[in-house]
Write a protein that holds these residues in place. Structure first.
Motif, short mmCIF file in Angstrom:
data_model
loop_
_atom_site.label_atom_id
_atom_site.label_comp_id
_atom_site.label_asym_id
_atom_site.label_seq_id
_atom_site.Cartn_x
_atom_site.Cartn_y
_atom_site.Cartn_z
N TYR A 39 0.94 -0.96 -0.03
CA TYR A 39 -0.05 -0.03 0.02
C TYR A 39 0.90 1.33 -0.22
CZ TYR A 39 -4.41 -2.57 1.30
OH TYR A 39 -5.52 -3.35 0.98
N THR A 40 1.83 1.18 0.81
CA THR A 40 2.62 2.35 1.01
C THR A 40 3.36 2.61 -0.39
OG1 THR A 40 3.22 1.78 3.15
CG2 THR A 40 4.81 3.63 2.13
N ARG A 41 3.94 1.78 -1.10
CA ARG A 41 4.41 2.07 -2.45
C ARG A 41 3.40 2.37 -3.71
NH1 ARG A 41 5.74 3.54 -6.20
NH2 ARG A 41 7.73 2.68 -7.81
N ASN A 42 2.29 2.33 -3.20
CA ASN A 42 1.14 2.60 -4.18
C ASN A 42 0.04 3.82 -3.55
OD1 ASN A 42 1.79 0.85 -6.26
ND2 ASN A 42 1.18 -1.00 -4.97
N THR A 43 0.69 4.60 -2.81
CA THR A 43 0.08 5.58 -2.10
C THR A 43 -0.55 6.57 -3.10
OG1 THR A 43 1.78 6.85 -2.12
CG2 THR A 43 1.01 5.84 0.16
N PRO A 44 -2.10 6.81 -2.85
CA PRO A 44 -2.82 7.70 -3.90
C PRO A 44 -2.27 8.81 -4.35
CG PRO A 44 -3.90 7.62 -1.97
CD PRO A 44 -2.81 6.68 -1.77
N ASP A 45 -1.36 9.40 -3.58
CA ASP A 45 -0.89 10.76 -3.99
C ASP A 45 0.18 10.74 -5.03
OD1 ASP A 45 1.28 9.78 -2.40
OD2 ASP A 45 1.72 11.39 -1.26
N GLY A 46 0.67 9.64 -5.19
CA GLY A 46 1.78 9.38 -6.37
C GLY A 46 2.97 9.23 -5.79
N ASN A 47 3.28 9.53 -4.62
CA ASN A 47 4.61 9.66 -4.06
C ASN A 47 5.14 8.32 -3.23
OD1 ASN A 47 5.08 12.46 -4.93
ND2 ASN A 47 3.54 12.96 -3.52
N TRP B 272 9.40 -4.08 9.72
CA TRP B 272 8.76 -3.78 8.49
C TRP B 272 7.20 -4.13 8.86
CZ3 TRP B 272 11.39 -5.16 3.34
CH2 TRP B 272 13.00 -4.83 3.34
N ILE B 273 6.99 -5.24 9.06
CA ILE B 273 5.50 -5.81 9.07
C ILE B 273 4.82 -5.10 10.28
CG2 ILE B 273 5.89 -7.59 7.51
CD1 ILE B 273 6.17 -9.24 9.98
N THR B 274 5.48 -4.60 11.36
CA THR B 274 4.94 -3.76 12.38
C THR B 274 4.75 -2.31 11.95
OG1 THR B 274 6.97 -3.93 13.71
CG2 THR B 274 5.17 -5.57 14.03
N VAL B 275 5.83 -1.91 11.72
CA VAL B 275 5.97 -0.20 11.47
C VAL B 275 4.88 0.03 10.30
CG1 VAL B 275 7.38 1.50 10.67
CG2 VAL B 275 8.30 -0.15 12.34
N PHE B 276 5.00 -0.54 9.05
CA PHE B 276 4.09 0.02 8.03
C PHE B 276 2.68 -0.03 8.40
CE2 PHE B 276 8.07 -0.52 5.67
CZ PHE B 276 8.03 0.24 4.62
N PRO B 277 2.21 -1.04 8.91
CA PRO B 277 0.92 -0.92 9.22
C PRO B 277 0.32 0.07 10.44
CG PRO B 277 1.38 -3.30 9.19
CD PRO B 277 2.66 -2.43 9.12
N PHE B 278 1.27 0.23 11.45
CA PHE B 278 0.95 1.16 12.71
C PHE B 278 0.94 2.79 12.01
CE2 PHE B 278 2.49 3.84 15.79
CZ PHE B 278 1.77 3.51 17.19
N VAL B 279 2.00 2.95 11.11
CA VAL B 279 1.89 4.58 10.64
C VAL B 279 0.72 4.77 9.75
CG1 VAL B 279 4.53 4.88 10.79
CG2 VAL B 279 3.65 3.96 8.75
N HIS B 280 0.32 3.47 9.08
CA HIS B 280 -1.13 3.74 8.21
C HIS B 280 -2.17 4.16 9.22
CE1 HIS B 280 0.01 3.76 3.99
NE2 HIS B 280 0.66 2.73 4.25
N ILE B 281 -2.32 3.15 10.24
CA ILE B 281 -3.29 3.23 11.18
C ILE B 281 -3.29 4.66 11.84
CG2 ILE B 281 -4.17 2.25 13.38
CD1 ILE B 281 -3.24 -0.35 12.37
N LEU B 282 -2.32 5.23 11.98
CA LEU B 282 -1.97 6.63 12.62
C LEU B 282 -2.60 7.75 11.53
CD1 LEU B 282 0.77 6.48 15.38
CD2 LEU B 282 -1.52 6.22 15.52
N MET B 283 -2.26 7.27 10.35
CA MET B 283 -2.88 8.09 9.20
C MET B 283 -1.69 9.13 9.13
SD MET B 283 -6.91 8.62 9.43
CE MET B 283 -7.02 9.29 11.04
N LEU B 284 -0.41 8.77 9.28
CA LEU B 284 0.85 9.32 9.08
C LEU B 284 1.06 9.39 7.49
CD1 LEU B 284 2.73 8.76 12.36
CD2 LEU B 284 1.42 10.89 11.74
N LEU B 285 0.50 8.58 6.72
CA LEU B 285 0.90 8.33 5.35
C LEU B 285 -0.35 8.38 4.47
CD1 LEU B 285 3.61 5.40 5.41
CD2 LEU B 285 3.92 7.94 5.41
N PRO B 286 -0.31 8.88 3.38
CA PRO B 286 -1.41 9.06 2.46
C PRO B 286 -1.83 7.52 2.44
CG PRO B 286 0.43 10.15 1.62
CD PRO B 286 0.97 9.47 2.55
N TYR B 287 -3.25 7.31 2.06
CA TYR B 287 -3.86 6.08 2.16
C TYR B 287 -5.20 6.17 1.29
CZ TYR B 287 -5.57 1.46 3.05
OH TYR B 287 -6.13 0.11 3.19
#
Length: 266
Positions: A125-133, A251-266
């Motif tokens: 999901y992070t590699r394919n964020t909707p903002d294109g970044n 990785w498999i704990t950090v990436f979900p966590f920052v998305h749940i906190l809405m720190l990355l575009p999703y």
């Protein structure tokens, strides 16, 4: 150390290269890594790697991590629905096998499915964020995680005196953990300064702290369950490094966590 260094360079170049390419190539890699990670998990909990119960888990991993959107396909069931369905299947195994596979092992299989499947899904999901970044966000999180590891290691070696959690991981220290947090925040701030306004200072600090603390917890989680099963590494795929879960535990704990906190575009 030489073998570890060579493996790290080759694996790192390969992973980052496909990350730059993105698209279906990167998502296929993520699917394969998740399947191998689940294979390592199944072996660790002493179940047949290709027994009926494990195969159900592989199917769940494949469904959750499959690049539906990249192939122009609509996912038949949402994540919550599919997790419930596989939970039911794992529980049903205990009945169908007449407790040959007890509830404890069925529960562990479901835990592995959620832990590994969702973890790798959020990397994709992070590699394919909707903002294109997505490439920027992925590199930012990887850099923060890796710098936290490096900061903890070198600070711990130089200044470490107080054990962080000796029962689980005897070499980790409080000083090392703090050093990891500081370096992860510094690296995140560098990304912010070079982002051209894409990443603000406040969010960079939160991302750095999250990557360091949650990443170190992910490492401790891996150490904890390996200690329970009396193993040093989850696998042997990466000489000198262990298996996929050994390298991707943060990785498999950090990436979900920052998305749940809405720190990355999703």
């Amino acid at each position: 150390m030489k073998q570890r260094l060579i493996t790290g360079i080759v694996a790192g170049v390969f992973f980052l290269g496909l990350c730059v390419i993105g698209g279906l190539a990167f998502q296929t890699l993520i699917v394969l890594m998740a399947l191998i990670g689940f294979y390592e998990f199944v072996r660790m909990i002493k179940l047949p790697a290709f027994g009926g119960a494990a195969v159900i888990g592989y199917l769940g991993i494949l469904y959750i991590t499959f690049p539906w959107e990249s192939l122009g396909l609509e996912k038949p069931l949402g994540t919550l629905a599919i997790l419930w369905l596989f939970l039911f299947l794992f529980l049903a195994i205990t009945v169908l096998t007449k407790n040959e596979i007890p509830i404890a092992q069925a529960a562990l299989l479901f835990l592995g499915l959620a832990y590994i499947g969702l973890g790798f899904t959020y990397i994709a999901y992070t590699r394919n964020t909707p903002d294109g970044n997505g490439l920027f966000w992925t590199f930012l999180m990887l850099a923060a995680i890796w710098s936290s590891d490096a900061g903890a290691y070198f600070t711990g070696r130089r200044f470490g005196k107080h054990k962080l959690w000796p029962v689980i991981s005897p070499n980790k220290t409080v000083e090392g953990a703090i050093g990891g947090i500081v370096l992860a925040v510094v690296v995140s701030l560098i990304f912010a300064l070079l982002s051209g306004g894409l990443l603000g200072i406040g969010r960079a600090i939160l991302l750095g702290i999250s990557a360091a603390i949650v990443g170190q917890m992910g490492d401790l989680i891996q150490s904890a369950y390996k200690r329970v099963y009396g193993i040093k590494d989850s696998g042997t795929l990466l000489p000198g490094h262990g298996g996929i879960l050994d390298r991707c535990d943060s990785w498999i704990t950090v990436f979900p966590f920052v998305h749940i906190l809405m720190l990355l575009p999703y």
